[in-house]
Write an enzyme that holds these catalytic residues in place. Sequence first.
Site, mmCIF file in Angstrom:
data_model
loop_
_atom_site.group_PDB
_atom_site.id
_atom_site.type_symbol
_atom_site.label_atom_id
_atom_site.label_comp_id
_atom_site.label_asym_id
_atom_site.label_seq_id
_atom_site.Cartn_x
_atom_site.Cartn_y
_atom_site.Cartn_z
ATOM 1 N N ASN A 9 0.876 -1.169 0.000
ATOM 2 C CA ASN A 9 0.000 0.000 0.000
ATOM 3 C C ASN A 9 0.913 1.218 0.000
ATOM 4 O O ASN A 9 1.483 1.582 1.020
ATOM 5 C CB ASN A 9 -0.877 -0.033 1.256
ATOM 6 C CG ASN A 9 -1.846 1.130 1.313
ATOM 7 O OD1 ASN A 9 -1.806 2.032 0.467
ATOM 8 N ND2 ASN A 9 -2.706 1.125 2.306
ATOM 9 N N ARG A 84 -2.537 -2.224 -3.436
ATOM 10 C CA ARG A 84 -3.773 -1.494 -3.176
ATOM 11 C C ARG A 84 -3.767 -0.240 -4.043
ATOM 12 O O ARG A 84 -2.863 0.593 -3.946
ATOM 13 C CB ARG A 84 -3.859 -1.096 -1.715
ATOM 14 C CG ARG A 84 -5.092 -0.269 -1.457
ATOM 15 C CD ARG A 84 -5.038 0.404 -0.132
ATOM 16 N NE ARG A 84 -6.266 1.175 0.040
ATOM 17 C CZ ARG A 84 -6.345 2.286 0.739
ATOM 18 N NH1 ARG A 84 -5.265 2.776 1.319
ATOM 19 N NH2 ARG A 84 -7.475 2.918 0.856
ATOM 20 N N HIS A 173 -13.049 2.211 0.207
ATOM 21 C CA HIS A 173 -12.978 1.175 1.256
ATOM 22 C C HIS A 173 -13.601 -0.143 0.772
ATOM 23 O O HIS A 173 -14.056 -0.955 1.576
ATOM 24 C CB HIS A 173 -13.739 1.585 2.536
ATOM 25 C CG HIS A 173 -13.101 2.682 3.332
ATOM 26 N ND1 HIS A 173 -13.842 3.589 4.041
ATOM 27 C CD2 HIS A 173 -11.809 3.012 3.549
ATOM 28 C CE1 HIS A 173 -13.047 4.439 4.672
ATOM 29 N NE2 HIS A 173 -11.789 4.111 4.375
ATOM 30 N N ARG A 231 -11.918 14.769 8.180
ATOM 31 C CA ARG A 231 -12.750 15.129 7.023
ATOM 32 C C ARG A 231 -14.180 15.425 7.469
ATOM 33 O O ARG A 231 -14.720 14.721 8.321
ATOM 34 C CB ARG A 231 -12.775 13.989 6.004
ATOM 35 C CG ARG A 231 -11.490 13.862 5.214
ATOM 36 C CD ARG A 231 -11.563 12.679 4.249
ATOM 37 N NE ARG A 231 -10.489 11.749 4.503
ATOM 38 C CZ ARG A 231 -10.473 10.479 4.120
ATOM 39 N NH1 ARG A 231 -11.505 9.977 3.462
ATOM 40 N NH2 ARG A 231 -9.450 9.720 4.388
ATOM 41 N N ARG A 275 -10.011 7.703 20.776
ATOM 42 C CA ARG A 275 -9.669 7.354 22.169
ATOM 43 C C ARG A 275 -9.559 8.617 23.030
ATOM 44 O O ARG A 275 -10.094 8.691 24.135
ATOM 45 C CB ARG A 275 -8.314 6.625 22.220
ATOM 46 C CG ARG A 275 -8.430 5.160 21.937
ATOM 47 C CD ARG A 275 -7.081 4.589 21.649
ATOM 48 N NE ARG A 275 -6.537 5.188 20.425
ATOM 49 C CZ ARG A 275 -5.605 4.632 19.681
ATOM 50 N NH1 ARG A 275 -5.091 3.490 20.031
ATOM 51 N NH2 ARG A 275 -5.181 5.225 18.586
ATOM 52 N N GLY A 321 -10.780 0.792 13.078
ATOM 53 C CA GLY A 321 -10.242 1.048 14.428
ATOM 54 C C GLY A 321 -11.311 1.423 15.436
ATOM 55 O O GLY A 321 -11.309 0.925 16.564
ATOM 56 N N GLU A 324 -14.177 -1.485 15.669
ATOM 57 C CA GLU A 324 -13.711 -2.707 16.340
ATOM 58 C C GLU A 324 -13.431 -2.489 17.818
ATOM 59 O O GLU A 324 -13.356 -3.451 18.581
ATOM 60 C CB GLU A 324 -12.414 -3.205 15.668
ATOM 61 C CG GLU A 324 -12.631 -3.686 14.248
ATOM 62 C CD GLU A 324 -11.327 -3.836 13.466
ATOM 63 O OE1 GLU A 324 -10.273 -4.067 14.097
ATOM 64 O OE2 GLU A 324 -11.372 -3.734 12.235
ATOM 65 N N GLU A 377 -7.920 -5.977 5.236
ATOM 66 C CA GLU A 377 -7.760 -5.543 3.851
ATOM 67 C C GLU A 377 -6.575 -6.227 3.190
ATOM 68 O O GLU A 377 -6.641 -6.597 2.026
ATOM 69 C CB GLU A 377 -7.628 -4.008 3.815
ATOM 70 C CG GLU A 377 -8.949 -3.335 4.146
ATOM 71 C CD GLU A 377 -8.835 -1.858 4.468
ATOM 72 O OE1 GLU A 377 -8.387 -1.535 5.585
ATOM 73 O OE2 GLU A 377 -9.183 -1.036 3.619
HETATM 74 P P1 ADP Z 1 -7.030 3.939 9.424
HETATM 75 O O1 ADP Z 1 -8.301 4.383 8.784
HETATM 76 O O2 ADP Z 1 -5.934 4.968 9.348
HETATM 77 O O3 ADP Z 1 -6.605 2.536 9.060
HETATM 78 P P2 ADP Z 1 -7.844 2.774 11.952
HETATM 79 O O4 ADP Z 1 -8.800 1.843 11.306
HETATM 80 O O5 ADP Z 1 -6.660 2.215 12.657
HETATM 81 O O6 ADP Z 1 -7.361 3.925 10.984
HETATM 82 O O7 ADP Z 1 -8.705 3.640 13.014
HETATM 83 C C1 ADP Z 1 -8.145 4.694 13.724
HETATM 84 C C2 ADP Z 1 -9.188 5.189 14.719
HETATM 85 O O8 ADP Z 1 -9.532 4.124 15.617
HETATM 86 C C3 ADP Z 1 -8.705 6.346 15.580
HETATM 87 O O9 ADP Z 1 -9.731 7.332 15.700
HETATM 88 C C4 ADP Z 1 -8.500 5.679 16.927
HETATM 89 O O10 ADP Z 1 -8.682 6.587 17.987
HETATM 90 C C5 ADP Z 1 -9.604 4.655 16.918
HETATM 91 N N1 ADP Z 1 -9.401 3.658 17.973
HETATM 92 C C6 ADP Z 1 -8.399 2.758 18.100
HETATM 93 N N2 ADP Z 1 -8.518 2.098 19.291
HETATM 94 C C7 ADP Z 1 -9.606 2.615 19.921
HETATM 95 C C8 ADP Z 1 -10.252 2.368 21.184
HETATM 96 N N3 ADP Z 1 -9.785 1.458 22.025
HETATM 97 N N4 ADP Z 1 -11.354 3.090 21.480
HETATM 98 C C9 ADP Z 1 -11.825 4.035 20.650
HETATM 99 N N5 ADP Z 1 -11.266 4.313 19.447
HETATM 100 C C10 ADP Z 1 -10.176 3.612 19.089
#
Ligand code: ADP
Length: 394
Positions: A9, A84, A173, A231, A275, A321, A324, A377
């Site tokens: 990627n 990708r 996505h 965004r 977070r 993120g 999940e 992915e």
């Molecule tokens: P990307 O789109 O860059 O791949 P991710 O799928 O890793 O990003 O998602 C990033 C987001 O997930 C961030 O906003 C991060 O704060 C959030 N995130 C990761 N762990 C947690 C958690 N335990 N609780 C809440 N949000 C989380």
Amino acid sequence: MNEPVLVINCGSSSIKYALVPAAADQPRLTGLAERLGSGDARLKGVDSRGEAFTRDLGDAGHVEALAAILEGLEGRRPGAVGHRIVHGGEQFTRAALIDDEVVAAIEATSALAPLHNPANLQGVAATRALFAELPQVAVFDTAFHQSLPPRAYRYALPEALYREHGIRRYGFHGTSHAYVSARADALAGIEGGWLTAHLGNGCSTAAVWQGQSLDTSMGLTPLEGLVMGTRSGDVDPGLHAHLARELGWSLERINDVLNRGSGLLGLSGLSNDMRELEAAAEAGHAGAALAVEVFCSRIAKSLAALSCALPRLDGIVFTGGIGENSPRVREQVVALLPHFGLALDPEANRETIRGHEGRIDAPAPNRPALWVIPTDEEGRIADETRQLLGETAR
Ligand code: ADP
């Protein structure tokens, strides 16, 4: 093909990679080469024992970084490379074996993804230069959504803008929505109707019926739809003219604010990281609480709107993120959809985090399910690469 697939990627100054073995139970080697071309490049990765490593790469560019990535693969040779690629326009409805013609077609789509496609192509050029003998496959973020019907992909704009300039909704996505909806089918043992919510830094929803994407929240660009990390998602289409007229803002400035200074960051005035916002909201920060509220409300509205595309709703799938890992966001979204008749199981919701896959509702007949399915992915890109090569070998 029994050898691993190297999934790449490539961004303008970074290369994310994963060496994905054919057998799911074998370890993956993953990592990121970053700050390429800055004079201060470095490679961070995880080896087969799960241990993290960092290497300075000095003034490495893409080709040097790929050579370093290859050296770090512990002697394992990939049998193919899966790239990708963000935008495949209308031409690519599925993965494609890369040759000069495919490269030219990706180049021709660059106007639609000026930040991404040229960077993705840098990775293709570097890998072709280094591994001339390996088959290379392009897997597009947009391809899964090429099954959208015209009523979902057309904007209500003059037809010539679509016919002559490709102005339509493409969606992104796709690899993630394809993976989690297929996984939901497998887990539920049906070819179902799913609403999938990919909530990461970028966020989008999709309506998937029997493996086909029928609607999605992102459009011509990945700016449309949900509130994201930085965004804005949907705004009034009159906003650009208003900001230009009233504040004298240039198009570049407006674009920059909507892409990099808005979303969770803009609303909270604090952070784009969920977070941090959850912790701040807990501690009484009004901007953080509002950002989370708008974020969840927009997701719920999008899911309700996209449900119109499905003949039957079998469930909602959370991934990315935030999807999940944030029980709070999932709970708020579900609470905003009372007419769907959902039944969140609070304990399962709290416990299904950190890469765990599972149902977070109390199952009952005729009630849409709630699933958390960690996206994969890289695995999906490797699978599509293998599948295409299997077909072309026949
Ligand atoms: P990307 O789109 O860059 O791949 P991710 O799928 O890793 O990003 O998602 C990033 C987001 O997930 C961030 O906003 C991060 O704060 C959030 N995130 C990761 N762990 C947690 C958690 N335990 N609780 C809440 N949000 C989380």
